[in-house]
Design a protein around this motif. Sequence first.
Motif, PDB file in Angstrom:
ATOM      1  N   ASP A  58       0.818  -1.220   0.000  1.00 24.58           N
ATOM      2  CA  ASP A  58       0.000   0.000   0.000  1.00 24.58           C
ATOM      3  C   ASP A  58       0.849   1.267   0.000  1.00 24.58           C
ATOM      4  OD1 ASP A  58      -2.545  -1.261   0.156  1.00 24.58           O
ATOM      5  OD2 ASP A  58      -2.252  -1.596   2.302  1.00 24.58           O
ATOM      6  N   LEU A  59       2.113   1.154   0.382  1.00 25.38           N
ATOM      7  CA  LEU A  59       2.936   2.331   0.653  1.00 25.38           C
ATOM      8  C   LEU A  59       3.742   2.743  -0.577  1.00 25.38           C
ATOM      9  CD1 LEU A  59       4.124   1.236   4.203  1.00 25.38           C
ATOM     10  CD2 LEU A  59       2.042   2.445   3.547  1.00 25.38           C
ATOM     11  N   HIS A  60       3.662   4.032  -0.915  1.00 19.56           N
ATOM     12  CA  HIS A  60       4.277   4.538  -2.148  1.00 19.56           C
ATOM     13  C   HIS A  60       5.489   5.426  -1.912  1.00 19.56           C
ATOM     14  CE1 HIS A  60       0.686   2.941  -3.916  1.00 19.56           C
ATOM     15  NE2 HIS A  60      -0.090   3.846  -3.329  1.00 19.56           N
ATOM     16  N   ALA A  66      10.072   0.813  -4.923  1.00 24.74           N
ATOM     17  CA  ALA A  66       8.768   0.300  -4.479  1.00 24.74           C
ATOM     18  C   ALA A  66       8.889  -0.322  -3.092  1.00 24.74           C
ATOM     19  CB  ALA A  66       8.231  -0.721  -5.469  1.00 24.74           C
ATOM     20  N   CYS A  67       7.777  -0.293  -2.361  1.00 19.53           N
ATOM     21  CA  CYS A  67       7.733  -0.890  -1.028  1.00 19.53           C
ATOM     22  C   CYS A  67       7.290  -2.341  -1.157  1.00 19.53           C
ATOM     23  CB  CYS A  67       6.770  -0.119  -0.134  1.00 19.53           C
ATOM     24  SG  CYS A  67       6.912  -0.548   1.618  1.00 19.53           S
ATOM     25  N   ASP A 114      -9.879  17.271   9.772  1.00 21.12           N
ATOM     26  CA  ASP A 114      -9.764  17.158   8.320  1.00 21.12           C
ATOM     27  C   ASP A 114      -8.459  16.442   7.984  1.00 21.12           C
ATOM     28  OD1 ASP A 114      -9.662  17.454   5.564  1.00 21.12           O
ATOM     29  OD2 ASP A 114     -10.397  19.516   5.603  1.00 21.12           O
ATOM     30  N   LEU A 115      -8.557  15.349   7.254  1.00 21.36           N
ATOM     31  CA  LEU A 115      -7.360  14.582   6.889  1.00 21.36           C
ATOM     32  C   LEU A 115      -6.392  15.396   6.035  1.00 21.36           C
ATOM     33  CD1 LEU A 115      -8.920  11.083   6.141  1.00 21.36           C
ATOM     34  CD2 LEU A 115      -7.380  11.671   8.014  1.00 21.36           C
ATOM     35  N   LYS A 116      -6.853  16.498   5.481  1.00 23.04           N
ATOM     36  CA  LYS A 116      -5.977  17.344   4.671  1.00 23.04           C
ATOM     37  C   LYS A 116      -4.868  17.970   5.523  1.00 23.04           C
ATOM     38  CE  LYS A 116      -9.449  18.532   1.175  1.00 23.04           C
ATOM     39  NZ  LYS A 116     -10.249  19.624   0.547  1.00 23.04           N
ATOM     40  N   ASN A 117      -5.050  17.958   6.845  1.00 15.83           N
ATOM     41  CA  ASN A 117      -4.020  18.503   7.724  1.00 15.83           C
ATOM     42  C   ASN A 117      -2.831  17.558   7.883  1.00 15.83           C
ATOM     43  OD1 ASN A 117      -5.245  21.012   8.505  1.00 15.83           O
ATOM     44  ND2 ASN A 117      -6.695  19.855   9.724  1.00 15.83           N
ATOM     45  N   LEU A 118      -2.981  16.313   7.415  1.00 13.94           N
ATOM     46  CA  LEU A 118      -1.891  15.349   7.488  1.00 13.94           C
ATOM     47  C   LEU A 118      -1.080  15.379   6.199  1.00 13.94           C
ATOM     48  CD1 LEU A 118      -3.597  12.279   9.205  1.00 13.94           C
ATOM     49  CD2 LEU A 118      -2.282  14.114  10.249  1.00 13.94           C
ATOM     50  N   THR A 119       0.231  15.265   6.325  1.00 17.34           N
ATOM     51  CA  THR A 119       1.134  15.323   5.183  1.00 17.34           C
ATOM     52  C   THR A 119       1.718  13.940   4.905  1.00 17.34           C
ATOM     53  OG1 THR A 119       3.089  15.778   6.535  1.00 17.34           O
ATOM     54  CG2 THR A 119       1.734  17.665   5.866  1.00 17.34           C
ATOM     55  N   SER A 120       2.578  13.872   3.912  1.00 21.42           N
ATOM     56  CA  SER A 120       3.209  12.605   3.566  1.00 21.42           C
ATOM     57  C   SER A 120       4.104  12.089   4.688  1.00 21.42           C
ATOM     58  CB  SER A 120       4.041  12.762   2.286  1.00 21.42           C
ATOM     59  OG  SER A 120       5.058  13.728   2.471  1.00 21.42           O
ATOM     60  N   THR A 121       4.546  12.976   5.561  1.00 19.00           N
ATOM     61  CA  THR A 121       5.398  12.554   6.675  1.00 19.00           C
ATOM     62  C   THR A 121       4.616  12.233   7.949  1.00 19.00           C
ATOM     63  OG1 THR A 121       5.766  14.871   7.310  1.00 19.00           O
ATOM     64  CG2 THR A 121       7.365  13.876   5.812  1.00 19.00           C
ATOM     65  N   SER A 122       3.358  12.664   8.014  1.00 18.37           N
ATOM     66  CA  SER A 122       2.575  12.429   9.229  1.00 18.37           C
ATOM     67  C   SER A 122       1.399  11.484   9.020  1.00 18.37           C
ATOM     68  CB  SER A 122       2.055  13.758   9.790  1.00 18.37           C
ATOM     69  OG  SER A 122       1.197  14.406   8.863  1.00 18.37           O
ATOM     70  N   CYS A 123       1.027  11.211   7.791  1.00 20.00           N
ATOM     71  CA  CYS A 123      -0.164  10.409   7.498  1.00 20.00           C
ATOM     72  C   CYS A 123      -0.117   9.025   8.150  1.00 20.00           C
ATOM     73  CB  CYS A 123      -0.331  10.277   5.983  1.00 20.00           C
ATOM     74  SG  CYS A 123      -1.723   9.231   5.486  1.00 20.00           S
ATOM     75  N   LEU A 124       0.915   8.268   7.878  1.00 19.93           N
ATOM     76  CA  LEU A 124       1.008   6.896   8.383  1.00 19.93           C
ATOM     77  C   LEU A 124       1.166   6.863   9.897  1.00 19.93           C
ATOM     78  CD1 LEU A 124       1.216   3.906   7.203  1.00 19.93           C
ATOM     79  CD2 LEU A 124       3.668   4.142   7.620  1.00 19.93           C
ATOM     80  N   THR A 125       2.053   7.709  10.423  1.00 22.13           N
ATOM     81  CA  THR A 125       2.337   7.686  11.860  1.00 22.13           C
ATOM     82  C   THR A 125       1.175   8.219  12.689  1.00 22.13           C
ATOM     83  OG1 THR A 125       3.443   9.843  11.662  1.00 22.13           O
ATOM     84  CG2 THR A 125       4.827   7.876  11.537  1.00 22.13           C
ATOM     85  N   SER A 131      -1.292   8.710  -0.711  1.00 22.47           N
ATOM     86  CA  SER A 131      -1.824   8.101  -1.934  1.00 22.47           C
ATOM     87  C   SER A 131      -0.894   8.196  -3.141  1.00 22.47           C
ATOM     88  CB  SER A 131      -3.167   8.756  -2.287  1.00 22.47           C
ATOM     89  OG  SER A 131      -2.988  10.144  -2.558  1.00 22.47           O
ATOM     90  N   SER A 132       0.129   9.032  -3.060  1.00 18.62           N
ATOM     91  CA  SER A 132       1.002   9.266  -4.207  1.00 18.62           C
ATOM     92  C   SER A 132       2.453   8.992  -3.852  1.00 18.62           C
ATOM     93  CB  SER A 132       0.850  10.715  -4.689  1.00 18.62           C
ATOM     94  OG  SER A 132       1.820  11.038  -5.667  1.00 18.62           O
ATOM     95  N   SER A 133       3.266   8.706  -4.873  1.00 18.55           N
ATOM     96  CA  SER A 133       4.706   8.556  -4.670  1.00 18.55           C
ATOM     97  C   SER A 133       5.382   9.915  -4.578  1.00 18.55           C
ATOM     98  CB  SER A 133       5.318   7.748  -5.819  1.00 18.55           C
ATOM     99  OG  SER A 133       5.066   8.389  -7.060  1.00 18.55           O
ATOM    100  N   ASN A 134       4.627  10.965  -4.870  1.00 14.34           N
ATOM    101  CA  ASN A 134       5.117  12.338  -4.786  1.00 14.34           C
ATOM    102  C   ASN A 134       4.655  12.941  -3.459  1.00 14.34           C
ATOM    103  OD1 ASN A 134       5.682  15.077  -5.017  1.00 14.34           O
ATOM    104  ND2 ASN A 134       5.194  15.140  -7.202  1.00 14.34           N
ATOM    105  N   ALA A 135       5.603  13.319  -2.622  1.00 12.40           N
ATOM    106  CA  ALA A 135       5.273  13.819  -1.286  1.00 12.40           C
ATOM    107  C   ALA A 135       4.430  15.086  -1.310  1.00 12.40           C
ATOM    108  CB  ALA A 135       6.556  14.072  -0.504  1.00 12.40           C
TER     109      ALA A 135
END
Length: 252
Positions: free
Chosen positions: A29-31, A48-49, A204-215, A224-228
């Motif tokens: 699932d992780l990009h 790829a993960c 709002d999930l929009k407040n989460l970034t590529s560095t905080s989403c998973l954690t 959702s994207s390979s682009n941060a």
Amino acid sequence: MNKFIIVSCLIALTFGLTIDTTGSCTCNDLHIESECKGQLGCNWSAGACQKPNCTALGQDVCSKTNQLCAWVNNTCTTFSSCSSLTGNSIDNCTAQNMGCSWQSGDKCATQSCSLYGNNNTQYCIAPFCVLSGSTCSSFSNCGSFNDSATCIKYPCLYNTNATKCESLTCSNITDQAACNTIYLSEKQSSLCFWNNSTCVDLTDLKNLTSTSCLTNTNGAYHWSSSNASDGSCTQCYGLLLQIVFALILLLA
């Protein structure tokens, strides 16, 4: 009736920021590399993960891959299920994979608080399990604790004025590193995020970034994207299941 249920599902999809933590993301699932390396046991290779190559892992890493690999007969192999492993104690089963425990006889089992009663109460510890006599059960809610000493062992807050144990809220957290999720029960967590030196409810999930989403979602959501800088924080599979359920009701 069907339309009412469908609307309820859609409302839950829009406003439901209390998450089910039982549906963790998988390696596939992780990009993004940073998310991949943060997910226990995953391996970033060729952009790829991927699941780890179990046969290449030593015992210490193998047993900690959270049901991806298992250490059996001095060899790291691909994990199939806890029940397929043989063991005669909790420590013996956990040594093969950290996500497994022991039930009885010579069979391992998926970890559960109910396994840690009777002669195994030393394993019944907070915040996930609650010991009452010789019975171990899953943590359900803060209101079930009557004394402050027990209350503060869990993700709860003891209200001295009301002399009762209450649920912890995001505003009670003052440490940025701890401002991510609040454990509500065995399967549920609520979301927080750090905003201008304050821990606040995530609305709002929009407040989460590529560095905080998973954690910040205990591994239940991914970028959702390979682009941060181009993507969004998305639930790995629960959202799809809810949509499918709504469609089934619509067609019924």
